[in-house]
Each structure stands twice: as structure tokens, then as C-alpha cells.
Design a protein around this motif. Structure first.
Motif, PDB file in Angstrom:
ATOM      1  N   ARG A   1      -8.714 -25.657 109.827  1.00 28.81           N
ATOM      2  CA  ARG A   1      -8.065 -24.479 110.388  1.00 28.81           C
ATOM      3  C   ARG A   1      -6.674 -24.283 109.786  1.00 28.81           C
ATOM      4  O   ARG A   1      -6.279 -23.169 109.457  1.00 28.81           O
ATOM      5  CB  ARG A   1      -7.962 -24.630 111.912  1.00 28.81           C
ATOM      6  N   ASP A   2      -5.903 -25.369 109.657  1.00 27.67           N
ATOM      7  CA  ASP A   2      -4.552 -25.282 109.128  1.00 27.67           C
ATOM      8  C   ASP A   2      -4.487 -25.608 107.645  1.00 27.67           C
ATOM      9  O   ASP A   2      -3.445 -25.402 107.021  1.00 27.67           O
ATOM     10  CB  ASP A   2      -3.625 -26.243 109.891  1.00 27.67           C
ATOM     11  N   LEU A   3      -5.579 -26.116 107.073  1.00 26.65           N
ATOM     12  CA  LEU A   3      -5.555 -26.526 105.674  1.00 26.65           C
ATOM     13  C   LEU A   3      -5.359 -25.338 104.746  1.00 26.65           C
ATOM     14  O   LEU A   3      -4.666 -25.438 103.733  1.00 26.65           O
ATOM     15  CB  LEU A   3      -6.847 -27.273 105.328  1.00 26.65           C
ATOM     16  N   SER A   4      -5.963 -24.205 105.080  1.00 26.91           N
ATOM     17  CA  SER A   4      -5.784 -23.013 104.239  1.00 26.91           C
ATOM     18  C   SER A   4      -4.334 -22.523 104.270  1.00 26.91           C
ATOM     19  O   SER A   4      -3.825 -22.016 103.266  1.00 26.91           O
ATOM     20  CB  SER A   4      -6.721 -21.902 104.702  1.00 26.91           C
ATOM     21  N   VAL A   5      -3.664 -22.690 105.422  1.00 28.01           N
ATOM     22  CA  VAL A   5      -2.249 -22.299 105.515  1.00 28.01           C
ATOM     23  C   VAL A   5      -1.398 -23.186 104.617  1.00 28.01           C
ATOM     24  O   VAL A   5      -0.528 -22.710 103.864  1.00 28.01           O
ATOM     25  CB  VAL A   5      -1.772 -22.384 106.977  1.00 28.01           C
ATOM     26  N   VAL A   6      -1.642 -24.493 104.677  1.00 26.70           N
ATOM     27  CA  VAL A   6      -0.887 -25.429 103.844  1.00 26.70           C
ATOM     28  C   VAL A   6      -1.200 -25.213 102.368  1.00 26.70           C
ATOM     29  O   VAL A   6      -0.317 -25.312 101.509  1.00 26.70           O
ATOM     30  CB  VAL A   6      -1.204 -26.871 104.273  1.00 26.70           C
ATOM     31  N   ALA A   7      -2.461 -24.890 102.059  1.00 25.68           N
ATOM     32  CA  ALA A   7      -2.826 -24.611 100.671  1.00 25.68           C
ATOM     33  C   ALA A   7      -2.065 -23.411 100.132  1.00 25.68           C
ATOM     34  O   ALA A   7      -1.608 -23.415  98.969  1.00 25.68           O
ATOM     35  CB  ALA A   7      -4.330 -24.366 100.571  1.00 25.68           C
ATOM     36  N   ASP A   8      -1.893 -22.389 100.948  1.00 24.81           N
ATOM     37  CA  ASP A   8      -1.143 -21.214 100.522  1.00 24.81           C
ATOM     38  C   ASP A   8       0.332 -21.565 100.294  1.00 24.81           C
ATOM     39  O   ASP A   8       0.951 -21.088  99.333  1.00 24.81           O
ATOM     40  CB  ASP A   8      -1.273 -20.121 101.592  1.00 24.81           C
ATOM     41  N   LEU A   9       0.900 -22.406 101.173  1.00 27.97           N
ATOM     42  CA  LEU A   9       2.289 -22.848 100.991  1.00 27.97           C
ATOM     43  C   LEU A   9       2.450 -23.653  99.705  1.00 27.97           C
ATOM     44  O   LEU A   9       3.429 -23.487  98.973  1.00 27.97           O
ATOM     45  CB  LEU A   9       2.725 -23.694 102.194  1.00 27.97           C
ATOM     46  N   TRP A  10       1.466 -24.511  99.434  1.00 29.52           N
ATOM     47  CA  TRP A  10       1.538 -25.343  98.231  1.00 29.52           C
ATOM     48  C   TRP A  10       1.443 -24.492  96.966  1.00 29.52           C
ATOM     49  O   TRP A  10       2.152 -24.750  95.984  1.00 29.52           O
ATOM     50  CB  TRP A  10       0.426 -26.379  98.269  1.00 29.52           C
ATOM     51  N   ASP A  11       0.590 -23.473  96.971  1.00 25.87           N
ATOM     52  CA  ASP A  11       0.473 -22.599  95.804  1.00 25.87           C
ATOM     53  C   ASP A  11       1.767 -21.826  95.557  1.00 25.87           C
ATOM     54  O   ASP A  11       2.159 -21.602  94.399  1.00 25.87           O
ATOM     55  CB  ASP A  11      -0.696 -21.633  95.991  1.00 25.87           C
ATOM     56  N   GLN A  12       2.437 -21.413  96.620  1.00 25.94           N
ATOM     57  CA  GLN A  12       3.727 -20.753  96.448  1.00 25.94           C
ATOM     58  C   GLN A  12       4.774 -21.729  95.907  1.00 25.94           C
ATOM     59  O   GLN A  12       5.656 -21.345  95.123  1.00 25.94           O
ATOM     60  CB  GLN A  12       4.197 -20.171  97.780  1.00 25.94           C
ATOM     61  N   TYR A  13       4.674 -22.967  96.323  1.00 25.32           N
ATOM     62  CA  TYR A  13       5.612 -23.990  95.854  1.00 25.32           C
ATOM     63  C   TYR A  13       5.438 -24.262  94.366  1.00 25.32           C
ATOM     64  O   TYR A  13       6.416 -24.290  93.607  1.00 25.32           O
ATOM     65  CB  TYR A  13       5.407 -25.261  96.679  1.00 25.32           C
ATOM     66  N   ILE A  14       4.195 -24.455  93.919  1.00 21.62           N
ATOM     67  CA  ILE A  14       3.987 -24.749  92.494  1.00 21.62           C
ATOM     68  C   ILE A  14       4.226 -23.510  91.631  1.00 21.62           C
ATOM     69  O   ILE A  14       4.428 -23.639  90.427  1.00 21.62           O
ATOM     70  CB  ILE A  14       2.578 -25.332  92.239  1.00 21.62           C
ATOM     71  N   THR A  15       4.216 -22.307  92.237  1.00 28.09           N
ATOM     72  CA  THR A  15       4.590 -21.106  91.485  1.00 28.09           C
ATOM     73  C   THR A  15       6.049 -21.180  91.055  1.00 28.09           C
ATOM     74  O   THR A  15       6.402 -20.791  89.926  1.00 28.09           O
ATOM     75  CB  THR A  15       4.346 -19.848  92.330  1.00 28.09           C
ATOM     76  N   GLU A  16       6.909 -21.701  91.946  1.00 28.11           N
ATOM     77  CA  GLU A  16       8.320 -21.849  91.600  1.00 28.11           C
ATOM     78  C   GLU A  16       8.517 -22.962  90.576  1.00 28.11           C
ATOM     79  O   GLU A  16       9.384 -22.867  89.697  1.00 28.11           O
ATOM     80  CB  GLU A  16       9.133 -22.134  92.863  1.00 28.11           C
ATOM     81  N   ILE A  17       7.717 -24.020  90.664  1.00 28.77           N
ATOM     82  CA  ILE A  17       7.837 -25.129  89.715  1.00 28.77           C
ATOM     83  C   ILE A  17       7.294 -24.741  88.346  1.00 28.77           C
ATOM     84  O   ILE A  17       7.746 -25.239  87.307  1.00 28.77           O
ATOM     85  CB  ILE A  17       7.092 -26.369  90.257  1.00 28.77           C
ATOM     86  N   ALA A  18       6.289 -23.844  88.305  1.00 35.81           N
ATOM     87  CA  ALA A  18       5.616 -23.503  87.050  1.00 35.81           C
ATOM     88  C   ALA A  18       6.544 -22.874  86.027  1.00 35.81           C
ATOM     89  O   ALA A  18       6.238 -22.860  84.829  1.00 35.81           O
ATOM     90  CB  ALA A  18       4.450 -22.551  87.340  1.00 35.81           C
ATOM     91  N   SER A  19       7.683 -22.350  86.459  1.00 35.52           N
ATOM     92  CA  SER A  19       8.617 -21.726  85.517  1.00 35.52           C
ATOM     93  C   SER A  19       9.445 -22.742  84.737  1.00 35.52           C
ATOM     94  O   SER A  19      10.247 -22.360  83.878  1.00 35.52           O
ATOM     95  CB  SER A  19       9.550 -20.773  86.272  1.00 35.52           C
ATOM     96  N   ASP A  20       9.280 -24.033  85.033  1.00 36.96           N
ATOM     97  CA  ASP A  20      10.016 -25.079  84.320  1.00 36.96           C
ATOM     98  C   ASP A  20       9.386 -25.280  82.936  1.00 36.96           C
ATOM     99  O   ASP A  20       8.218 -25.681  82.833  1.00 36.96           O
ATOM    100  CB  ASP A  20       9.965 -26.373  85.121  1.00 36.96           C
ATOM    101  N   PRO A  21      10.126 -25.043  81.863  1.00 30.97           N
ATOM    102  CA  PRO A  21       9.542 -25.196  80.514  1.00 30.97           C
ATOM    103  C   PRO A  21       9.145 -26.630  80.190  1.00 30.97           C
ATOM    104  O   PRO A  21       8.283 -26.858  79.332  1.00 30.97           O
ATOM    105  CB  PRO A  21      10.669 -24.712  79.587  1.00 30.97           C
TER     106      PRO A  21
END
Length: 394
Positions: free
Chosen positions: A149-169
């Protein structure tokens, strides 16, 4: 003491003696020997005691703000805490992770003049906490309960987090794939933020081979992309051809289904109008104009049906009154014994001389039952007419 009283006290105490840079600097300056080491030891002792006081499970997110747990986690990274205290803090963060925001997650900090997401202590710590969370949910699911039930919420938070990290060259391809695989693909309800993370990484790392791009895009499922994201994917030059073709096919299915739903809605409304009025409105609008047109047509249909029902009810009431008057006029005369013992006959006035309908007290039970049956019959006729188009009154 109740958690709602303990929580604010612990939060206030930790802000003053653990999180405050002023307090730490004061301890460094007033220490007689090694100021930095002495200050760190004091903070470690207090922090380990605070971790033991933090609430557990569902109470953890209600008594204390979730951002406070991440503030303690960030502070603990620069301290040499005992391993059991670290595990306790991570477990308590796992219990409130579904209540967090992606801005609460720890971003890479510069250490020793470098700031690389691939080797960052903050990213490694967040990865460890997410793995603990997923493992705990899987363990609950193996017992037959509903863990996702809450795993999809955490998955969405994690994807937003790695979006910010992905800009690191400096983020390596293998490390980025490892971060994506922290959350299984099937546990993501939507892949919009994952698509954003992959797109950001491809833009910052233009030297990737076609095999590497295909490997990243294999984690995406077009069926879990929103309409807007699909449109963007079709026009994205960074995406491999295979994903673009899938997005185009999905867009075609969406368009076909939208047109089908619109057409079905139009046919249904036209058939409803035919059932109510017996005719179709001339010069009907196209089924694709202002799609879907269900709201306007249903309102007209409702008003038409309501008008016919009210007219039918008035007609039934009028028939009921006429029936009562007619039955009362046919009631036989009855005789009353006079004072002198003679029979006195009382007869009803002609129907034209009756000012109003007589009450039920002057009707025989037989006539009342007959009237009741006739009224039931009229009601059935009225309901039948309402179902077949209500052609009683035109």
C-alpha cells in the motif's frame, strides 16, 4: 508519559544540544584538551540517548515530524556512532518513510573538496534505508498481508530523489542502474518520475552507447506512463527507437479508446432521448463535439422525465377525486328511526347539488375497496407509461 508530550521535549532538547552549531562550537572552544573530539563525544552520547527515546511504528510519524528523523540521520553521518545506534535510527526512519517528502532525503554533500553522488555517504545511507524498507515490505507480503500500500508512495519518492542525483556528471552508469534497481519495477504504480530520472541522466551523459541507453529504457513500461509523458517520449531524441515505437503504439490505443468511449456515450444519450420522447432531435451535434456530451444531455433528459412524472401524478390525483365523488353519489340511502318510532329516509342530493366530495365516513367499505383497486390499477398504468415513453399526455 504519553508520546505527544515526550515528542516535543525530545525535539526541543535535540535541537539545542545535538543539531545546534552554536552549541557544538561552544563546546569546542571551552574544552580544556582536544576541543573537536570532546565536543563530538558529548554529541554522540546525547544523540544515542535520544535515538532510544524516539517512538516506534505508527506513533513515530505522529509524535515527531519526519524531517526531524532525517536531520538526526544527517548529523549522525559526521559522528562515530555505535553500530546498534545506527541500526535503530535506520529502523525508525523505515517506519516513517512513507510519510516523508523527497526533499527530506539526504543529498550529496561536499566532503574533502569533492561531491560525487556515486561515492557519497548520503546516497549510500539512503540506499541502505530503502533496501531495508523494501525487504520489510516483502517479508510482510510473504505472510499473506498487504504490504504494497505504501510501497508505491516510497517508490515515487525514490524516483524523484534519483532524478536530482542523475544530473551529477560524475555518476557512473553502473551506480545509476543500481539506484534504479533499489525499488523493483513492478512495485512502481507510475513510471513518470523514473522516466524523468532516465531522461536527465541521458542528457548529462551524452556519451552513452546505444546498448546502455537500451538497458536504461528497459526499466520503463509505457503502460505506466501518463499521456503527457508518452507525448514527451515520442518527441525525445535521447530515447531509443524501440521505446518511441512503444509509446506511439500506446498513444494510438489511447486515442482509439477515447474515440470509442465518446461514440458510445453519444449513442447511449441518443437512445435515451428516443426512449423518453419517441423521436430524435433533428440536426444532432457530432459525437465528437465537446466530448463527452453526457452532462448536458442527461440534464435535459432528467428535466423531461421529471415534468412527465409530475403531470402523471396530477392526473392520478384528479382521477382519484372524481372516483371518490362518483362512488359517494351512488351510496344507497339509509334509514334513521325518528323519535316517534317512524322511519325517516335521508337521501343524498343529486350530484350537481353536492358542493364537495364526501369523506370516507359516508362511503361503504365495498366502494372504498373498489376505489383502492382502481387507484392501484391507474398507478400501474402510470408507471408503465413512464417506462414506455410516457405518451399519456402530449
Amino acid at each position: 508519559m504519553r508520546e505527544k508530550y515526550v515528542g516535543p521535549i525530545v525535539l526541543f532538547y535535540a535541537n539545542k544540544w545535538v543539531l545546534s552549531k552554536k552549541t557544538h562550537k561552544f563546546w569546542e572552544e571551552t574544552s580544556e584538551e582536544n576541543g573537536i573530539e570532546d565536543a563530538n563525544n558529548k554529541v554522540i552520547t546525547i544523540l544515542e540517548g535520544i535515538i532510544d527515546l524516539l517512538p516506534l511504528e505508527e506513533k513515530a510519524g505522529t509524535a515527531i515530524p519526519v524531517a526531524f528523523y532525517f536531520a538526526l540521520l544527517f548529523r549522525s553521518l559526521s559522528l562515530n556512532l555505535r553500530e546498534d545506534s545506527k541500526i535503530k535510527l535506520h529502523e525508525k526512519l523505515v517506519s516513517v518513510l512513507h510519510l516523508a517528502r523527497h526533499s527530506d532525503f539526504l543529498l550529496p554533500e561536499k566532503r574533502n573538496g569533492s561531491c560525487s553522488a556515486g561515492s557519497s555517504l548520503e546516497v549510500e545511507t539512503m540506499e541502505r534505508i530503502l533496501k531495508m524498507y523494501v525487504a520489510g515490505k516483502r517479508k510482510i507480503g510473504s505472510k499473506g498481508q498487504t504490504p504494497l500500500r505504501d510501497l508505491s508512495v516510497v517508490a515515487d519518492l525514490w524516483d524523484q530523489y534519483i532524478t536530482e542525483i542523475a544530473s551529477d556528471p560524475s555518476l557512473r552508469f553502473e551506480k545509476f542502474v543500481q539506484l534504479i534497481e533499489v525499488i523493483p519495477t513492478v512495485d512502481r504504480e507510475t513510471h513518470d518520475h523514473l522516466y524523468g530520472a532516465i531522461t536527465t541522466y541521458l542528457l548529462e551523459h551524452s556519451g552513452l552507447s546505444s546498448e546502455q541507453k537500451t538497458t536504461l529504457c528497459n526499466y520503463l513500461e509505457c503502460r505506466k506512463l501518463s499521456h503527457e509523458t508518452c507525448v514527451h517520449a515520442v518527441q525525445n531524441d535521447q530515447m531509443p527507437l524501440r521505446l518511441i515505437v512503444q509509446a506511439l503504439f500506446l498513444q494510438q490505443l489511447h486515442t482509439h479508446q477515447a474515440l470509442k468511449d465518446c461514440s458510445d456515450s453519444f449513442r447511449y444519450m441518443q437512445s435515451s432521448e428516443l426512449a423518453v420522447t419517441g423521436t430524435l432531435t433533428p440536426n444532432s451535434a457530432s459525437p465528437y463535439d465537446n466530448c463527452p456530451p453526457s452532462t448536458t444531455l442527461s440534464n435535459k433528459e432528467y428535466e423531461s422525465a421529471s415534468f412527465r412524472i409530475q403531470a402523471l401524478e396530477k392526473e392520478i390525483i384528479s382521477l382519484k377525486k372524481s372516483l371518490q365523488c362518483e362512488n359517494s353519489a351512488k351510496v344507497p340511502s339509509f334509514r334513521v328511526m325518528g323519535l316517534d318510532g317512524s322511519n325517516t329516509s335521508r337521501r343524498r342530493k343529486p350530484l350537481g347539488q353536492v358542493r364537495g366530495c364526501v369523506g370516507f365516513g359516508s362511503m361503504t367499505w365495498g366502494s372504498q375497496r373498489c376505489a383502492g383497486r382502481l387507484l392501484k390499477l391507474f398507478r400501474r398504468i402510470g408507471l408503465l407509461r413512464k417506462g414506455k415513453g410516457k405518451g399519456m399526455r402530449k
